[in-house]
Design a protein around this motif. Structure first.
Motif, PDB file in Angstrom:
ATOM      1  N   MET B   1       4.796   5.407   3.363  1.00  0.00           N
ATOM      2  CA  MET B   1       4.491   6.311   4.474  1.00  0.00           C
ATOM      3  C   MET B   1       3.286   5.782   5.258  1.00  0.00           C
ATOM      4  N   ILE B   2       3.455   5.606   6.543  1.00  0.00           N
ATOM      5  CA  ILE B   2       2.339   5.120   7.367  1.00  0.00           C
ATOM      6  C   ILE B   2       1.765   6.300   8.147  1.00  0.00           C
ATOM      7  N   ARG B   3       0.440   6.337   8.187  1.00  0.00           N
ATOM      8  CA  ARG B   3      -0.207   7.430   8.928  1.00  0.00           C
ATOM      9  C   ARG B   3      -1.154   6.847   9.972  1.00  0.00           C
ATOM     10  N   PHE B   4      -1.104   7.420  11.172  1.00  0.00           N
ATOM     11  CA  PHE B   4      -2.013   7.022  12.252  1.00  0.00           C
ATOM     12  C   PHE B   4      -3.087   8.101  12.385  1.00  0.00           C
ATOM     13  N   HIS B   5      -4.329   7.702  12.255  1.00  0.00           N
ATOM     14  CA  HIS B   5      -5.445   8.656  12.402  1.00  0.00           C
ATOM     15  C   HIS B   5      -6.111   8.375  13.753  1.00  0.00           C
ATOM     16  N   TRP B   6      -5.902   9.257  14.707  1.00  0.00           N
ATOM     17  CA  TRP B   6      -6.341   9.025  16.088  1.00  0.00           C
ATOM     18  C   TRP B   6      -7.748   9.556  16.338  1.00  0.00           C
ATOM     19  N   ASN B   7      -8.378   8.941  17.335  1.00  0.00           N
ATOM     20  CA  ASN B   7      -9.683   9.409  17.842  1.00  0.00           C
ATOM     21  C   ASN B   7     -10.788   9.306  16.805  1.00  0.00           C
ATOM     22  N   LEU B   8     -10.944   8.148  16.241  1.00  0.00           N
ATOM     23  CA  LEU B   8     -11.997   7.944  15.249  1.00  0.00           C
ATOM     24  C   LEU B   8     -13.003   6.905  15.751  1.00  0.00           C
ATOM     25  N   THR B   9     -14.197   7.012  15.254  1.00  0.00           N
ATOM     26  CA  THR B   9     -15.263   6.108  15.683  1.00  0.00           C
ATOM     27  C   THR B   9     -15.723   5.266  14.495  1.00  0.00           C
ATOM     28  N   LEU B  10     -15.667   3.971  14.687  1.00  0.00           N
ATOM     29  CA  LEU B  10     -16.015   3.039  13.604  1.00  0.00           C
ATOM     30  C   LEU B  10     -17.340   2.346  13.920  1.00  0.00           C
ATOM     31  N   LEU B  11     -18.214   2.355  12.932  1.00  0.00           N
ATOM     32  CA  LEU B  11     -19.474   1.614  13.047  1.00  0.00           C
ATOM     33  C   LEU B  11     -19.351   0.379  12.166  1.00  0.00           C
ATOM     34  N   GLN B  12     -19.551  -0.786  12.784  1.00  0.00           N
ATOM     35  CA  GLN B  12     -19.372  -2.033  12.021  1.00  0.00           C
ATOM     36  C   GLN B  12     -20.609  -2.907  12.122  1.00  0.00           C
ATOM     37  N   PHE B  13     -20.929  -3.538  11.036  1.00  0.00           N
ATOM     38  CA  PHE B  13     -22.035  -4.498  11.024  1.00  0.00           C
ATOM     39  C   PHE B  13     -21.466  -5.878  10.727  1.00  0.00           C
ATOM     40  N   ALA B  14     -22.171  -6.881  11.238  1.00  0.00           N
ATOM     41  CA  ALA B  14     -21.662  -8.244  11.067  1.00  0.00           C
ATOM     42  C   ALA B  14     -21.755  -8.686   9.610  1.00  0.00           C
ATOM     43  N   SER B  15     -22.711  -8.157   8.858  1.00  0.00           N
ATOM     44  CA  SER B  15     -22.861  -8.582   7.456  1.00  0.00           C
ATOM     45  C   SER B  15     -23.434  -7.434   6.633  1.00  0.00           C
ATOM     46  N   PRO B  16     -23.196  -7.463   5.310  1.00  0.00           N
ATOM     47  CA  PRO B  16     -23.778  -6.425   4.448  1.00  0.00           C
ATOM     48  C   PRO B  16     -25.301  -6.439   4.504  1.00  0.00           C
ATOM     49  N   LYS B  17     -25.868  -7.635   4.711  1.00  0.00           N
ATOM     50  CA  LYS B  17     -27.326  -7.744   4.764  1.00  0.00           C
ATOM     51  C   LYS B  17     -27.870  -6.988   5.969  1.00  0.00           C
ATOM     52  N   LEU B  18     -27.195  -7.167   7.089  1.00  0.00           N
ATOM     53  CA  LEU B  18     -27.626  -6.457   8.302  1.00  0.00           C
ATOM     54  C   LEU B  18     -27.462  -4.944   8.107  1.00  0.00           C
ATOM     55  N   ALA B  19     -26.357  -4.555   7.482  1.00  0.00           N
ATOM     56  CA  ALA B  19     -26.117  -3.124   7.236  1.00  0.00           C
ATOM     57  C   ALA B  19     -27.243  -2.546   6.383  1.00  0.00           C
ATOM     58  N   GLU B  20     -27.630  -3.307   5.383  1.00  0.00           N
ATOM     59  CA  GLU B  20     -28.699  -2.860   4.481  1.00  0.00           C
ATOM     60  C   GLU B  20     -30.026  -2.765   5.231  1.00  0.00           C
ATOM     61  N   GLU B  21     -30.274  -3.745   6.056  1.00  0.00           N
ATOM     62  CA  GLU B  21     -31.522  -3.787   6.829  1.00  0.00           C
ATOM     63  C   GLU B  21     -31.615  -2.572   7.773  1.00  0.00           C
ATOM     64  N   ILE B  22     -30.502  -2.275   8.403  1.00  0.00           N
ATOM     65  CA  ILE B  22     -30.508  -1.150   9.345  1.00  0.00           C
ATOM     66  C   ILE B  22     -30.570   0.179   8.599  1.00  0.00           C
ATOM     67  N   ASP B  23     -29.864   0.235   7.492  1.00  0.00           N
ATOM     68  CA  ASP B  23     -29.864   1.478   6.701  1.00  0.00           C
ATOM     69  C   ASP B  23     -31.283   1.831   6.236  1.00  0.00           C
ATOM     70  N   ALA B  24     -32.082   0.795   6.025  1.00  0.00           N
ATOM     71  CA  ALA B  24     -33.462   1.039   5.593  1.00  0.00           C
ATOM     72  C   ALA B  24     -34.286   1.660   6.722  1.00  0.00           C
ATOM     73  N   GLN B  25     -33.909   1.362   7.958  1.00  0.00           N
ATOM     74  CA  GLN B  25     -34.689   1.857   9.104  1.00  0.00           C
ATOM     75  C   GLN B  25     -34.152   3.167   9.663  1.00  0.00           C
ATOM     76  N   CYS B  26     -32.848   3.245   9.790  1.00  0.00           N
ATOM     77  CA  CYS B  26     -32.267   4.515  10.245  1.00  0.00           C
ATOM     78  C   CYS B  26     -31.030   4.771   9.384  1.00  0.00           C
ATOM     79  N   PRO B  27     -31.192   5.627   8.380  1.00  0.00           N
ATOM     80  CA  PRO B  27     -30.148   5.784   7.349  1.00  0.00           C
ATOM     81  C   PRO B  27     -28.756   6.046   7.931  1.00  0.00           C
ATOM     82  N   ILE B  28     -27.831   5.245   7.485  1.00  0.00           N
ATOM     83  CA  ILE B  28     -26.453   5.324   7.961  1.00  0.00           C
ATOM     84  C   ILE B  28     -25.646   6.290   7.101  1.00  0.00           C
TER      85      ILE B  28
END
Lengths: 681, 82
Positions: B1-28
């Motif tokens: 069964m395939i499901r389409f979930h419409w109207n969603l917003t994705l936040l993506q980081f180029a690397s886990p390191k960057l994600a961690e760095e940003i999370d430390a400054q403004c919690p994600i």
């Protein structure tokens, strides 16, 4: 060739400023000086706004603001101004003639921009009760009337005093002052006389200072609109720029209240000559600039650019010649509007589609001036800002490629790619779609179908398709058979909750957030064949609270998604989160009496009321801390305690609390009935 | 069964390191409604603009993608009622 007027370019610049700063509206309803002052560097028309403390202090600023406001080019959201993207895009993409027509119609509706407000030599001194001599409605009518007259009169250049003479002969009471104020039309008006003196205005002697000043203001505004070419010196005549006289009907205008449509015939107007001049100058400047820029990059490439520029230049000259021969005919082929140089400078050539291109360009480029031709620069700051505002990189490239008269240089492309890569470190992708499959095999099959569709794989069962690729999704075979969940609508009710707070989640119905959310608050139990089971306990709630998750969010989540949220389950949840409770159950003696009247007498006459709380007609709670005192009172009264419930009483003592047809009384707090006093004769 | 979930917003980081760095400054984490990977979070769209602004203030240059550039629905019309 018809080109954008300075006002149209200034409107674009105003939107540029709004896009950059999102100006805050002050109590006055206008943006503050801090927000509008940067416009000084952006305005195309030569206006000096440095002195303006408030936006409505400066005639052109207020004029520009209200024209944009009347055209709905911007909007207010939470006290800040934002560009209205759909209106602005539609407006600037429409033909120039249509834009100018809309601007003219907007001008005729201006309310905040009142001509007489900016006539410094005339002051109004009146009682509050007296009507204002220059109400907006009258100004609007006068503006329309004068414009109709000017359309006819300015078939030929006229000097200012000629226009005054004509207005005085045909519309002496243009501002309706005589009609509204009868014998004293100028009663509340004063005229400033140098040095620093004022005198009352005299009718009709001061007609030129009042009605004449209004006419001058209208002429200035028509100049801003690009319809007239007013000069400051009276010996230079006013010329019509864009007002048409091509059709017989427009040369014999009636003074009807509705304006005829204003056409533009560039070949007959000075505007056309001006445009041609601009085009020519642009090409000259352009060639020189190209040569210079190319030289600064490297010579081999410069030859190529110079060659391209020459070709473009020749093509444009040919095009201009063709335009001159058939000025009425539309441009039958698309002429690129831009010269995108390797040093990131952009020159914009006059073109019928210039505002459409400029509107796009203003999203990601910084205006850098230009008198004869407009110049822009691709700057990192504006480029990043455009991407942050959701302007797609693909659209930037497409515009530059389609509109540049020379191919984009590789160094420029590399620079833009480099900026784009920098901006790709963090991406917020809005309005996209997550596609979920049952298992990894199904996902692999789906990915094969996705060769042409941009997507990100999130995990073995989920992938994300960004918003700009959504139109391609409908081509997928899976699209039509799939289940569709829309997150701008209330979530599907996919939870079954029992009174013990066991929650069963149907994964085939649940939205993407349900499982993650439940795991924050509930303990996962064994996963059944089809459903997932969770249990909310005191421990799991305590853990959630310690991590900062709110109980209100949990309640809202369950209310939105539960098929039925039993009230007992809610009560339990509230009790577990200590929103209700604690309660206490202890041993407290209860005094029962044989009837209500006896209880009344014991409490109010016997003195037990001080140590007892009545809880029913025949029942009262006794305060155990005063047990001795209570015993003493009862002993004094000679009342004995029955060793057991008398047999004549009801078998269930609780029935003594509530009489059959009356509500429980709070007699303990009610004063005892006063004994009837014998009436004195 | 395939499901389409419409109207969603994705936040993506180029690397886990960057994600961690940003999370430390403004919690994600508080913004994340579902985390697929430390670099990929579904977030509430209401937070998208303020998050972008916060990241800019921290010196980052986020890119925002959407269907139509800045195509927000007008909440208030400034046009005077005539």
């Amino acid at each position: 060739m018809l080109t954008p007027s300075p006002l149209q370019i200034d409107l674009l610049r105003w939107l540029h400023l709004i896009r950059q700063r999102h100006p805050k509206l002050l109590k006055s309803g206008f943006p503050g000086r801090r927000d509008f002052a940067p416009l000084q560097k952006l305005l195309y028309s030569s206006q000096h706004i440095e002195e303006a403390r408030l936006l409505d202090d400066h005639p052109y600023l207020l004029f520009l603001y209200e024209i944009a406001y009347q055209l709905d080019l911007f909007q207010e959201i939470d006290g800040h101004l934002y560009v209205h993207p759909t209106h602005a895009h539609t407006f600037f993409s429409s033909p120039l003639e249509a834009q100018q027509e809309h601007i003219l119609q907007a001008y005729l509706r201006l309310v905040l921009w009142n001509e007489m407000r900016f006539v410094e030599t005339v002051t109004v001194q009146r009682d509050d009760a007296a009507p204002h001599p220059f109400p907006a409605q009258v100004q609007i009518q006068a503006r329309r009337l004068l414009l109709e007259k000017l359309l006819g009169w300015l078939e030929f250049p006229l000097q200012l005093h000629d226009i005054f003479q004509l207005v005085r002969e045909e519309e002496p009471d243009l501002l309706q002052l005589s009609a509204r104020f009868a014998s004293q039309p100028y009663a509340s008006l004063w005229i400033a006389e140098p040095p620093n003196k004022q005198r009352p205005a005299l009718h009709p002697r001061d007609w030129t200072s009042i009605e004449g000043a209004f006419v001058q203001q209208v002429l200035s505004a028509l100049g801003w609109l690009g319809l007239l070419k007013p000069r400051r010196f009276e010996h230079e005549p006013f010329r019509r720029q864009g007002l048409s006289s091509s059709s017989p009907s427009s040369s014999t205008l009636s003074s009807s209240s509705t304006l005829p449509s204003i056409n533009t015939t560039p070949e007959q107007s000075a505007h056309s000559a001006h445009s041609a001049h601009i085009a020519h100058s642009a090409h000259s400047a352009h060639s020189a600039h190209i040569a210079h820029s190319a030289h600064s990059v490297h010579s081999a490439h410069s030859a190529n650019i110079a060659h391209s520029a020459n070709i473009a230049h020749s093509a444009n000259i040919a095009h201009s010649a063709q335009s001159a021969q058939s000025a009425h005919s539309d441009v039958s082929f698309h002429t690129p509007t831009l010269l995108v140089q390797p040093n990131l400078d952009i020159i914009v050539f006059p073109s019928p589609s210039a505002t459409r291109v400029l509107y796009q360009l203003e999203h990601f480029c910084q205006p850098t001036g230009g008198e004869q031709v407009l110049q822009y620069r691709l700057e990192k700051k504006t480029f990043f800002q455009a991407l942050r505002n959701g302007y797609p990189y693909s659209q930037i490239l497409r515009l530059l490629e389609e509109e540049s008269r020379i191919p984009l240089h590789s160094t420029l492309r590399q620079q833009l790619d480099s900026w784009y890569q920098q901006s790709s470190q963090i991406v917020i992708s809005r309005q996209g779609v997550v596609i979920e499959t049952s298992d990894a095999d199904e996902m692999n099959a789906l990915i094969e179908e996705f060769s042409e569709i941009p997507h990100y794989i999130l995990d073995p069962r989920h992938l994300f398709v960004p918003a700009h690729a959504l139109p391609l999704l409908k081509q997928l075979g899976a699209y039509h058979q799939a289940q569709h969940l829309h997150y701008d609508q209330p979530p599907v009710r996919s939870l079954h909750i029992d009174k013990e707070l066991h929650i069963r989640l149907d994964p085939q119905q649940a939205d993407l957030f349900a499982e993650t959310f439940l795991k924050k608050y509930a303990t996962p139990l064994l996963e059944q064949r089809k459903d997932q089971l969770f249990h909310i306990t005191q421990d799991s709630l305590l853990q959630a609270q310690q991590q900062g998750f709110s109980t209100q969010d949990l309640l809202r989540f369950l209310e939105q998604r539960a098929q039925i949220f039993p009230s007992t389950a809610r009560l339990r949840l509230e009790a577990l989160t200590q929103q209700i409770g604690p309660v206490y159950a202890g041993q407290v003696p209860v005094l029962f009496a044989q009837d209500e009247r006896t209880m009344d007498r014991l409490l109010y006459e016997g003195g037990l009321g001080a140590y007892a709380l009545r809880i029913g007609p025949q029942a009262a709670l006794l305060d155990p801390s005063h047990q001795d005192k209570i015993n003493q009172i009862l002993d004094n009264l000679g009342i004995t305690f029955a060793p057991q419930v008398p047999t004549a009483w009801p078998p269930r003592l609780s029935s003594l609390l509530l009489p059959a047809q009356t509500t429980p009384t709070t007699a303990a707090t009610k004063p005892p009935p006063k004994p009837k006093q014998p009436r004195t004769p | 069964m395939i499901r389409f979930h419409w109207n969603l917003t994705l936040l993506q980081f180029a690397s886990p390191k960057l994600a961690e760095e940003i999370d430390a400054q403004c919690p994600i984490v508080p913004l994340s409604q579902r985390t697929f990977h430390p670099t990929s979070h579904l977030i509430d769209d209401q937070h998208a603009e303020s998050l972008a602004q916060t990241l800019v203030e921290r010196g980052y240059s986020p890119r925002v993608e959407s269907a139509s550039p800045s195509a927000s629905t007008p909440r208030t019309s400034l046009k005077p009622q005539t």
